[in-house]
Every structure is written in C-alpha cells, then in structure tokens.
Design a protein around this motif. Structure first.
Motif, short mmCIF file in Angstrom:
data_model
loop_
_atom_site.label_atom_id
_atom_site.label_comp_id
_atom_site.label_asym_id
_atom_site.label_seq_id
_atom_site.Cartn_x
_atom_site.Cartn_y
_atom_site.Cartn_z
N TYR A 1 5.50 6.04 -1.98
CA TYR A 1 6.77 6.50 -1.41
C TYR A 1 7.97 6.11 -2.26
O TYR A 1 9.10 6.42 -1.93
CB TYR A 1 6.96 5.92 0.00
CG TYR A 1 5.98 6.48 1.00
CD1 TYR A 1 6.11 7.79 1.47
CD2 TYR A 1 4.93 5.71 1.48
CE1 TYR A 1 5.21 8.31 2.39
CE2 TYR A 1 4.02 6.22 2.40
CZ TYR A 1 4.16 7.52 2.84
OH TYR A 1 3.28 8.03 3.74
N THR B 1 4.95 -6.60 13.74
CA THR B 1 3.56 -6.29 13.44
C THR B 1 3.37 -4.87 12.92
O THR B 1 2.36 -4.56 12.32
CB THR B 1 2.68 -6.49 14.67
OG1 THR B 1 3.22 -5.68 15.72
CG2 THR B 1 2.69 -7.94 15.10
N THR B 2 4.34 -3.99 13.21
CA THR B 2 4.30 -2.64 12.65
C THR B 2 5.73 -2.26 12.28
O THR B 2 6.68 -2.81 12.82
CB THR B 2 3.77 -1.59 13.66
OG1 THR B 2 4.59 -1.61 14.83
CG2 THR B 2 2.33 -1.85 14.05
N PRO C 1 5.14 7.22 8.97
CA PRO C 1 4.76 6.71 10.28
C PRO C 1 4.77 5.18 10.26
O PRO C 1 4.50 4.58 9.22
CB PRO C 1 3.34 7.23 10.47
CG PRO C 1 3.08 8.19 9.37
CD PRO C 1 4.04 7.90 8.28
N SER C 2 5.10 4.57 11.39
CA SER C 2 5.03 3.11 11.48
C SER C 2 3.63 2.65 11.13
O SER C 2 2.65 3.19 11.64
CB SER C 2 5.35 2.66 12.90
OG SER C 2 6.72 2.40 13.01
N GLU C 3 3.55 1.66 10.25
CA GLU C 3 2.25 1.16 9.79
C GLU C 3 2.17 -0.34 10.05
O GLU C 3 3.19 -1.00 10.19
CB GLU C 3 2.10 1.45 8.29
CG GLU C 3 2.21 2.94 7.98
CD GLU C 3 1.62 3.32 6.64
OE1 GLU C 3 1.40 2.42 5.81
OE2 GLU C 3 1.39 4.52 6.43
N PRO C 4 0.95 -0.88 10.10
CA PRO C 4 0.81 -2.32 10.34
C PRO C 4 1.44 -3.13 9.19
O PRO C 4 1.46 -2.70 8.04
CB PRO C 4 -0.71 -2.54 10.37
CG PRO C 4 -1.29 -1.20 10.64
CD PRO C 4 -0.36 -0.22 10.00
N ILE C 5 1.91 -4.31 9.54
CA ILE C 5 2.57 -5.21 8.59
C ILE C 5 1.78 -6.51 8.54
O ILE C 5 1.34 -7.01 9.57
CB ILE C 5 4.02 -5.49 9.03
CG1 ILE C 5 4.88 -4.23 8.94
CG2 ILE C 5 4.64 -6.63 8.22
CD1 ILE C 5 6.27 -4.38 9.53
N PRO D 1 0.79 -1.23 0.00
CA PRO D 1 0.00 0.00 0.00
C PRO D 1 0.83 1.28 0.00
O PRO D 1 0.26 2.36 -0.07
CB PRO D 1 -0.76 -0.11 1.33
CG PRO D 1 0.16 -0.85 2.23
CD PRO D 1 0.93 -1.80 1.34
N GLN D 2 2.15 1.19 0.04
CA GLN D 2 2.92 2.44 0.13
C GLN D 2 3.72 2.70 -1.12
O GLN D 2 4.81 3.27 -1.06
CB GLN D 2 3.83 2.41 1.37
CG GLN D 2 3.10 2.64 2.66
CD GLN D 2 3.05 1.40 3.53
OE1 GLN D 2 3.80 0.47 3.31
NE2 GLN D 2 2.16 1.38 4.49
#
Lengths: 339, 232
Positions: A188, A255-256, A229-233, A184-185
C-alpha cells in the motif's frame, strides 16, 4: 501473615500495576498489556527470588513517591537509569533495598530510560481482570493506575537481606538499529517508501504512551485513494497514518486497525525501543523472518541465563564479602552475555 | 476450498497473517471465521492466539516452540480440509432504549435519511447483524448489517465522552460501546446489555461470527436494568 502498606504521596501519569499480561484475548479487542520493558520487569522479580510474572508497579518518567505506613518489605527497582531515593541515600535503578514503616521511597526519572519497575518480596493486593493484574491503561481495566492519594497493600511480605544491593545489569542488549520484518502491507506504500523507512533516521516524539510511540522523520507516502479493511495488529506493528507518519504500537495497542503497517519490530527489540525518550534518535533495519526467529530465540536464551544468575541469593553482606575475596564475581556471566 | 489462494505474511518473529482478500467481502470473512474455528479445534504446536478481522486472521505463536514455516504448513493443511459453509455462530440479543435523550443523534439520522425517527428505529431493529471483529478497545465488537436506508457517514468531528453502553452506527456497521470514549459515529440509543459481561467463565458476550438481534425496551425498563448491571 506479614504485610506492608504504602501511601502514594505522588504518582506521575501512566504509573500502573502490571504483571506478565493477559495474552489470548486479542480476538476480543484486548491487547495483552503487561510491562513495556519485559526484561527489566522480569529482572526485578528475579533479583528478589520471586516467581516470574508477578504484579509490580511500572513507573513512568513522571515518577512515584511512596510512604511506608506499616510493615517492612524488600523491594527491587529495575529499568533504565532512574533515580531511587530512600533512607537519605540516592542511588540508581537496578537495586534491591528494604523499606520499613515510616520510610519514604522515591523513584524519579534519571539520565535515561522511560520505564522503571518496582517489585516487592510479597504480593500486591489488586483486582484481576480476565485473570491478570496488568493494567490496560486507556481503558483502566486490570490492576489499575497508581494515583496520588491511593494506598498500596502488599501481602505475604518478606525481608530478604541476602538479596540487598545492586543488581548486575544486562549486558546483552544490542545497541544497533531496531530490527523489523517488513510488511505485511508494504504493497500500500508508494515506491521507495520502505527503502526510505529503512535508511532514514527517526526520532521519538512526546506522543509516546503505553499504546504506542509516534516517530518524527521522513514521511512515508501511501498510494492514492487508500482504503484498506481493518486488519489485526501485533505488538511492535509500525503503522503509518494518512499523513505519512509512522507509529510503533506497544503494550496497550489496538487489536485491529485500518492504517497500513510497513513493518513489525521483532519482539526482542521492543524492550530497548520502549526505553527510548522523546527526541532520542533511532534507525530501523530489516531482517528476514528466519533471522528474526533465530535472533529472538538466542535473546530469550541469554535472557533466561541472566535471570537465573541474578535470581541466586547473594548471601548476607558478610557472606558476600567472603566470597568476593575467593572468586571474581560475575566473569562467567559476562562472557556469556557478550556472545 | 473456494476463492483465491490465501496469502501468508510473516509478522516479526512471532506471528503469521493469513489473508483471503484485499477488499471486504462476505466470502473472505466466512473463510476467516472457518479457519479461526478450525484452529481452535486443532491448534499448531506453540499456538498463542488467533485474531480474526475482516479479510484476514493473525495467528501468533511462541517463538521458542515453533516458527513461521511450521505454522504456515499447519494452516495450509487446515485450509485444505476447510468447509466454509459449516460455520455457524450463536444468536445473541442486545436490548436497546431508543429514547431521544439516550440516542441524541436519532433526529440527525432521521433528517439525513429522510425518514421519521420511528422509521430509523424500525430500520435499526430490522438489521441482519453479524459480529465481524473486535477492535479499537476492549469489547468493541464491530457488527455488520445496518439496513441500507439508515447508513450514514461518520461525523467530521468526534464527540467526546460518549458513555459506555451507547449503540452507535456508521455506514454498514453498528457497535455497542464498552467504555466512555470519543466517537464520530451516530449515537442512536443506550443498551443495558453488557458486552463485557463480568462473568469470568464467559467474559465477552459475542464471539466473532455470532448473529445479533436488537430488541427495543422502554425507558423505565432501561433505567431498572441499568442499575442491575455494571461495567468492569
């Protein structure tokens, strides 16, 4: 109650107890863990006629040597193409055999595969954590690592003579590129990075454990001044670190995290991905979310039909010889598997 | 619902990521927590779990039971009815011993900030802490709210074998470690309070969104309490 005991005379690194895992705790920093190759794990239990999801030993490339110090039990070994030595005989993984007091069972790396599963017709004694025996390897929580000098106790053991012999291997595993849903990123990444990821060959490096698999290949440039920002994995996330190197996150993933994810491997391709070894080559291909759902559903249905088939006791040797003279084995299953 | 329209991303075959912003803000995090709580009360069919983070929420599902589009529709309905202000977490207390032997970086934080060690400790005790998210390792709960005057950057090189129970800070964040692990954060104390409680009915001390206060204990109390607790 019958039981069997084993002493571990050798265990390589990353040999652990695993069950189906502990989903539902990612919000507390706890990945589901569980087997790296869920298909091979499920097949080991099915071939013994065990309930699904029980505790088994996940064997790494380092291998394991067990000595049976008391009792007797039927076991199944599945996953990759490992070497199984027992009673003076050498065979390949995907086999069911009985191990008795005084006998030695060796499982070691063979021609292919990174993970093998040793399941018992019985219950491995272990301490659960959050209701599961699955080992979270980096923390050591759960059933735990199997280490040289340890002993393993199996309760409620059974000898299942009608299940001995080779397990038909799954024939429905695709061998094309590893399929991903992009994002989803991806915003970037520098222009062209997603295309480069999807069009270039990558190789597995030896930075490969239960947390993830670092790849070697073209660097994927991030946009400058990166700070997300730290995001869920999710299991299967392909994250790209600041040096442009992609890593696929696996069973014991964080997990993030703050590294951008360029894509996520669809769940039904993770088993075969996890069985690759360092230096093995792979490619990625993008599918739409709708294709991912349809592909994984069809895989899970085919997998269930396969597990149902191998879970049928084949009878004693005598019964099997008789039946194999009457019908030609697995033809029905092969047709289904090929579709 | 206030703020920007959230963004929905399909993750592989089994999850949806709902994002409220690209950069960290209290508003975005409040929306994450509100949606997380609404989901807990009213999960979609096939729901597996939700993972709240700083600006987004991962919602995973059983691919045999549902798909992205159905889950997104359910999430949109929850968002339409969402009341962000109604969210409130529990209050949790964490005990800390700030003995310099147990907080080996207290002196360094003091000299980096121009404060005395006591002032660093008081600033840490005065923080307004909230559980932002878990990550990195089991039970690693990231807390926001470290007071401005003691916000220090990470060390350039991580220190190995930092024991479980260490109270560590970096920038605006604080956390109480649960494992012996390397860290580049500053170690300012040790806590006998266990985030991984060992209680099967409530295995984690915090939920995301909880408010946390730190309370100071002396070395003797710490030693006594430490013996009465154990890590997983």
């Amino acid at each position: 109650m019958s039981e069997a005991k084993f002493s571990v005379s050798f265990a390589g690194p990353l040999v652990t107890l695993q069950d189906a895992g502990r989903p539902g705790n990612m919000r507390y920093g706890v990945a589901a863990s569980g087997p790296m190759d869920r298909l091979a794990f499920d097949a080991a239990h099915a071939a013994l006629g065990n309930p699904t999801g029980g505790t088994a030993i996940e064997v790494s490339l380092g291998g394991v040597i067990l000595n049976c110090t008391s009792g007797a039990v039927t076991v199944a070994v599945t996953g990759g193409d490992f070497v199984v030595e027992h009673g003076g005989q050498k065979r390949a993984s995907w086999t069911v055999l009985a191990v008795s007091e005084g006998e030695r069972l060796t499982i070691r790396a063979g021609r292919a595969g990174s993970w093998a599963y040793l399941a018992f017709a019985g219950d491995i004694v272990a301490q659960p954590w959050l209701g599961s025996h699955a080992t979270h390897a980096p923390a050591g929580f759960g059933g735990g690592a199997v280490l040289s000098g340890h002993s393993i106790e199996v309760k409620n053991t059974a000898l299942r003579e009608d299940r001995l012999g080779d397990i038909p291997q799954p024939e429905f595993i695709p061998d094309g590129p590893i399929r991903v849903v992009t994002g989803p990123q991806d915003r970037y990444f520098a222009e062209g990075a997603v295309e480069r990821f999807l069009s270039s060959p990558y190789a597995v490096t030896d930075a490969f454990d239960r947390m993830g698999m670092r790849l070697d290949g073209p660097e994927l440039d991030l946009k400058a001044a990166l700070s997300i920002p730290s995001e869920p994995i999710a299991r299967g996330s392909v994250q790209v670190s600041g040096d442009g190197v992609p890593t696929v996150l696996l069973s014991d993933h964080q997990t993030t995290g703050g590294y951008p994810k360029i894509a996520t491997v669809i769940s039904c391709d993770i088993d075969r991905l996890a069985q690759l070894r360092a230096k093995d080559k792979l490619r990625f291909a993008a599918v739409s979310p709708e294709q991912a759902v349809a592909t994984c559903r069809s895989y899970l249905e085919t997998k269930q039909a396969y597990l149902d088939q191998i879970s049928i006791a084949r009878g004693t040797l005598e019964q099997r010889l008789m039946r194999e003279n009457l019908i030609s084995g697995w033809s029905e299953g092969d047709e289904r598997a090929a579709t | 619902m206030p703020g920007h329209a959230p963004k929905f991303d399909a993750i592989a075959d089994h999850a949806v990521l709902v994002s409220f912003a690209d950069t960290i803000s209290d508003e975005a995090h409040a929306q994450v927590i509100a949606l997380d709580q609404a989901l807990a009360k009213n999960p979609p069919q096939g729901f597996v779990e939700a993972v709240p983070a700083l600006v987004n929420l991962l919602v995973s599902f059983d691919v045999m039971a549902t798909d992205h589009a159905v889950v997104i529709m359910h999430l949109k309905a929850l968002l339409d009815a969402l009341e962000v202000n109604s969210v409130s977490g529990h209050e949790r207390e964490v005990l800390v011993c700030y003995d310099t032997e147990l907080g080996p970086d207290l002196d360094a934080v003091a000299s980096a900030t121009g404060l005395s060690v006591d002032a660093v400790i008081n600033a840490h005790l005065s923080g307004d802490y909230r559980v932002l998210m878990y990550g990195f390792a089991p039970g690693y709960a990231y807390l926001s709210g470290v007071a401005n005057e003691i916000q220090v950057p990470r060390k350039t090189k991580p220190v190995r074998d930092v024991p479980a129970g260490s109270v560590i800070i970096a920038g605006p964040q604080c956390l109480v470690t649960t494992l012996t692990m390397p860290t580049g954060w500053s170690i300012i104390g040790q806590s006998p309070t266990r985030i991984l409680t060992g209680d099967p009915d409530a295995p984690f001390l915090f939920d995301v969104g909880d408010k946390v206060t730190f309370s100071r204990i002396n070395r003797a109390t710490y030693e006594r309490m430490k013996d009465g607790t154990h890590h997983v």
